[in-house]
Design an enzyme around this catalytic site. Sequence first.
Site, PDB file in Angstrom:
ATOM      1  N   GLY A  53       0.804  -1.207   0.000  1.00 53.47           N
ATOM      2  CA  GLY A  53       0.000   0.000   0.000  1.00 53.47           C
ATOM      3  C   GLY A  53       0.841   1.262   0.000  1.00 53.47           C
ATOM      4  O   GLY A  53       1.971   1.281   0.499  1.00 53.47           O
ATOM      5  N   GLY A  55       1.692   5.246   1.094  1.00 58.02           N
ATOM      6  CA  GLY A  55       1.630   5.941   2.373  1.00 58.02           C
ATOM      7  C   GLY A  55       2.757   5.592   3.316  1.00 58.02           C
ATOM      8  O   GLY A  55       2.771   6.049   4.458  1.00 58.02           O
ATOM      9  N   HIS A  56       3.728   4.768   2.826  1.00 57.77           N
ATOM     10  CA  HIS A  56       4.827   4.330   3.687  1.00 57.77           C
ATOM     11  C   HIS A  56       6.195   4.728   3.131  1.00 57.77           C
ATOM     12  O   HIS A  56       7.204   4.160   3.536  1.00 57.77           O
ATOM     13  CB  HIS A  56       4.802   2.806   3.837  1.00 57.77           C
ATOM     14  N   ASP A 109      -1.853  -8.367   0.477  1.00 55.03           N
ATOM     15  CA  ASP A 109      -0.626  -8.497  -0.307  1.00 55.03           C
ATOM     16  C   ASP A 109      -0.325  -9.967  -0.583  1.00 55.03           C
ATOM     17  O   ASP A 109       0.011 -10.348  -1.707  1.00 55.03           O
ATOM     18  CB  ASP A 109       0.551  -7.864   0.441  1.00 55.03           C
ATOM     19  N   HIS A 218      -0.152   0.700  10.068  1.00 56.67           N
ATOM     20  CA  HIS A 218      -1.473   1.093   9.572  1.00 56.67           C
ATOM     21  C   HIS A 218      -2.387   1.495  10.724  1.00 56.67           C
ATOM     22  O   HIS A 218      -3.594   1.638  10.541  1.00 56.67           O
ATOM     23  CB  HIS A 218      -2.124  -0.062   8.798  1.00 56.67           C
TER      24      HIS A 218
END
Length: 330
Positions: A53, A55-56, A109, A218
Amino acid sequence: MKKCMNHSDTFVTDSLEGIYKAYPEVYQPVGENLQALVRTDKEDKVAVVTGGGYGHLPLFLGYVGKGLCDGAAVGNVFTSPSCETILDVSRAVNAGKGILYLFGNYFGDSMNFDMAGELLSMEGIRTEIVKGCDDMASAPRDQREKRRGIAGITFAYKTAGASAARGDSLEKVAETARKTIERTATMGVAFSSCTLPGMDHSIFQMESDDMEIGMGIHGEPGIRREKMITSCQLAERLFADLIKDLSLKEKDRVAVLVNGLGMTSREELFIFFRDGAKYLEQKGIKISYSLVGEYATSLEMAGLSASILKLDDQLEPLLKSDSYTPFLRF
């Protein structure tokens, strides 16, 4: 919460377009799929593909580079990449020597990378899967395969990427990645939450003088919430847990990674690294390789994590091999 963006619906693609424009000599999309990112200089070797995802940053796509990964499948914010995107990346980087899928241990994932591997096998493309599972707060050592993957996967990117770069077989590259993951543990702490693009509230609430030990990247719940303590006290607690988990003893050699989650200043990270290094020195454990900075973030979450890799004569030179990505300095 205020964010520098145009619209939450285009947050990921607008950001990716910025990356392609900033580093056109390093990265390119696969066709029109902006979320399928590959190196511009394809090599004749085992390909290493990651993904997860958004955002990291720099996780995951920031580890695409020389001596590291060859491509990354990018999902939406905190969401798994699609199987189709993983396939786009895989076909683009395939050099006929097999593909290692190296990604964090999360359900979405795992499902999509597994599916992509099965579909590629029908095309005669071999794949191996290794999952980062270093977050010791999410499961005990004897259930390590259930642990989440967080910043400690950095070490596996380095060793597996170096193994592939020197021409090792797919089986050998995968073996190196697995060994690295098995000898890595991470413990983190959050000081505040983050806010997803388009949301008017944070993922979770925390008092200004609180911290949460073991919180996931998260916003997954940690193992305990308590009042803030000093860096020395925090380092002693986190590093003591890591030493116990890895069964470290006097004269062992380790690599240490201190990672910021997005909002914590580098000045604070170096204070924490100092305190952790002193604690390891007191235990007679030698730091042979160290990284301090942002390696796996959670948007603007405040907090940090500490990772330790127990080194040996095989892993240490691989970890110290040359590599390049515009996102990180190793």
